[in-house]
Each structure stands twice: as C-alpha cells, then as structure tokens.
Scaffold this active site. Structure first.
Site, mmCIF file in Angstrom:
data_model
loop_
_atom_site.group_PDB
_atom_site.id
_atom_site.type_symbol
_atom_site.label_atom_id
_atom_site.label_comp_id
_atom_site.label_asym_id
_atom_site.label_seq_id
_atom_site.Cartn_x
_atom_site.Cartn_y
_atom_site.Cartn_z
ATOM 1 N N ASP A 55 0.652 -1.143 0.048
ATOM 2 C CA ASP A 55 -0.027 -0.154 -0.065
ATOM 3 C C ASP A 55 0.867 1.372 0.101
ATOM 4 O OD1 ASP A 55 1.130 0.044 2.598
ATOM 5 O OD2 ASP A 55 -1.133 -0.089 3.721
ATOM 6 N N SER A 56 2.155 1.012 0.315
ATOM 7 C CA SER A 56 2.970 2.179 -0.086
ATOM 8 C C SER A 56 3.022 2.800 -1.434
ATOM 9 C CB SER A 56 4.721 1.688 0.177
ATOM 10 O OG SER A 56 4.834 0.351 -0.619
ATOM 11 N N ASP A 94 -0.731 -6.408 0.033
ATOM 12 C CA ASP A 94 -1.071 -5.547 1.187
ATOM 13 C C ASP A 94 -2.473 -5.366 1.175
ATOM 14 O OD1 ASP A 94 0.545 -4.716 3.361
ATOM 15 O OD2 ASP A 94 1.304 -3.123 2.175
ATOM 16 N N LYS A 124 -0.730 -9.406 3.439
ATOM 17 C CA LYS A 124 -0.204 -8.955 4.528
ATOM 18 C C LYS A 124 -1.140 -8.140 5.388
ATOM 19 C CE LYS A 124 2.940 -5.771 4.453
ATOM 20 N NZ LYS A 124 2.356 -4.817 5.153
ATOM 21 N N GLU A 126 -1.573 -5.544 8.911
ATOM 22 C CA GLU A 126 -0.896 -4.689 9.959
ATOM 23 C C GLU A 126 -1.705 -4.828 11.137
ATOM 24 O OE1 GLU A 126 -0.097 -0.672 8.982
ATOM 25 O OE2 GLU A 126 0.918 -1.332 7.004
ATOM 26 N N GLU A 193 8.873 -3.770 11.374
ATOM 27 C CA GLU A 193 9.278 -2.351 10.662
ATOM 28 C C GLU A 193 9.701 -1.283 11.724
ATOM 29 O OE1 GLU A 193 7.581 1.127 7.589
ATOM 30 O OE2 GLU A 193 6.569 -0.731 7.843
#
Length: 298
Positions: A55-56, A94, A124, A126, A193
């Site tokens: 999602d970056s 993501d 993934k 978070e 991270e």
C-alpha cells in the site's frame, strides 16, 4: 528457491508458503515491493524471493502523503499488474486501510477479491492481537497471511507519526506478545518495521516463523525494501533504506538530453525514421500533383 520438477532448464517456480517457513535459520529471504509489471520483472531478475504489492504505492506511485488513502480497487489494479508479470517470486498483497479492521467478514470478502480478481496468493495485514480474529478467519479459509508489527504505517496517526517502535521495555514486551499471538493465529511470516535491532533479534529468535525486517537490523530472517528507495527514485529516503542506484538522476539526465535533441532537431535521426519505397513515393507525388491541378481548374 527450488526449481520446477518438470523438464530440464525449467523456469524457477515461486516459493511455497512451506518454502518460506523452512528458510528460517537456513537462508535469508529477500523481499521487495513492486507496483507494476516492469517492477515485478526487475525484482525477479534481481533474485527476490517475495514481491510485496505494498500500500506504499499510495506514496511512491500516487504521490500521496500516507498509505491510508489507497482503496481496494487501486490495490487490485496494482496487484493485477504485478501478478501478470511475476513468475518466480511469491507475490504478497497488502490489505489496505479499513479493508479488514472491522472484522473477519470484511477481511474475508476483501481477501477474496485479491485472490479472484488479482491472482494474489498471500496477504499482509498490519496490527497485533486486535486482528487475531481476522487472521484466523483468513487462514481458516486457506489464505496465507503475513503479519506486520512495529511501525504500522496505517496506524501512524495513533503512533505519533512515522516513528520507531518498541524502544522501551514495555514496548518490546508488547511487540513480542503480539508476534507470538500472530504466529499462533497462523501467520507464515512477519514484517518487523522500525524496531531496535536487538529487540527484533530477540523476537526473531523466539518465533518459529521467519521475520522480515525493514529498519529492524540484520538479525531478522529476511529484509524488505521499497522499490523506489532501493533504486534512488524517491524524493525522500527513510533512514533505514539504502539506495543501491541513483536511477532518478540517470532518468532526469536522459530526459534532459532528449529535450535538448528535440529542440535542436537532432532527434529523431534517420535511423529512427521509417522509409517508403521510391516507386510508392513517386506514385503518391504524381497523385498529389494531379489533385492539385484538378483543384486549380475548379
């Protein structure tokens, strides 16, 4: 990475989830983000084991200030482009902000879109213990899940910005407890991270699954970097990132040279142009002259 069993000279197949798990304490895993087909091909040509459709993309590709604004449809667009080109790396998608936080049902529905519409085969998420029900639901449905702890960009507003995490004894203990909870929930790997290197090392040593670090020191079981940071294409590079090339400068110089040649009439040169057979050219000129005479009489 293992080879396909069929035929001599067969292309390498993507690693399976079991391959990734079994890499722990055996070899370091290499992960890189990619957001389109050229990026996927470059990542694989360089030897990446895993490609993260991150999602970056909201920041690196779309120019936004954070990752939270990218939508499911936008993530699926990037994921389709990556899976169309990827052949030898495991592609991980993501889950974007608010696509899973509300509960297992939304998590399953959106995960299903990644699988059906984009060909993604691992996801993934978070977050720590608060998303264990979602992870269990996905794993129970046969969807491999990678965890993400430490600095979780989707929750940066709650963390006081993009800051390193687990820098206190209490924070380190919470990170460890979250990591163990995610492992127990069925995660096959975990991104750490912006975590102090000793903390990441200690957590990695206590997990059966591999950790993939980004700003978490050298003792994780693998590393991930953002494509644009690694290649020098970002306006801003985080402290933990290393640029292995300066493609931004090279690209700018190439564009400047192109602009100069266009303005000076040096491009396109004869070798960049197409030809027409002399007889066809003459036939057309004859026709133009006839048309001109006919128009003149009118």
């Amino acid at each position: 990475m293992t080879d396909c069993p069929s035929g001599s000279g067969a292309a390498k197949r993507p690693p399976t989830i079991l391959d990734i798990i079994n890499a722990k304490n055996v070899r370091k895993l290499v992960m890189l983000t990619a957001y389109d087909a050229p990026g996927a091909r470059i990542a694989e040509a360089g030897g990446a084991d895993l490609i993260l459709v991150g999602d970056s993309a909201a920041m690196t590709v779309l120019g936004r200030p954070d990752t939270n604004s990218i939508s499911m449809d936008e993530m699926l667009h990037h994921a389709r482009a990556v899976t169309a080109a990827a052949r030898s790396a495991l592609v991980v998608g993501d889950m974007p902000f608010l696509s899973y936080e509300s509960g297992p049902d939304d998590a399953l529905r959106n995960a299903g879109r990644f699988f059906r519409e984009a060909g993604i085969r691992a996801l993934k998420l978070e977050g720590g213990r608060q998303i264990v029900p979602q992870i269990k639901a996905l794993v129970g449905a046969g969807i491999p899940v990678m965890g993400h702890l430490g600095l979780t960009p989707q929750r940066a507003a709650m963390l006081g910005g993009f800051k390193a995490q687990a820098r206190t004894a209490e924070g380190a203990q919470k990170l460890l407890e979250d990591a163990l909870a995610l492992e127990d929930a069925g995660c096959f790997a975990m991104v750490l991270e912006c975590v102090p290197a000793p903390v990441a090392a200690a957590v990695s040593a206590r997990l059966r699954i591999p950790t993939i670090g980004i700003g978490a020191g050298p003792d994780c079981d693998g590393q991930v970097l953002v494509f644009h940071d690694l290649l020098g294409l970002s306006d801003f590079r985080p402290r933990f990132a290393k640029a292995y090339a300066d493609l931004g400068r090279v690209a700018s110089e190439a564009v400047a040279e192109y602009a100069r040649e266009v303005r000076e009439g040096a491009f396109p040169a004869p070798e960049h142009c197409f030809s027409i057979r002399p007889e066809e050219w003459q036939a057309w000129q004859t026709r133009l002259e006839a048309d001109s005479r006919a128009n003149g009489k009118e």
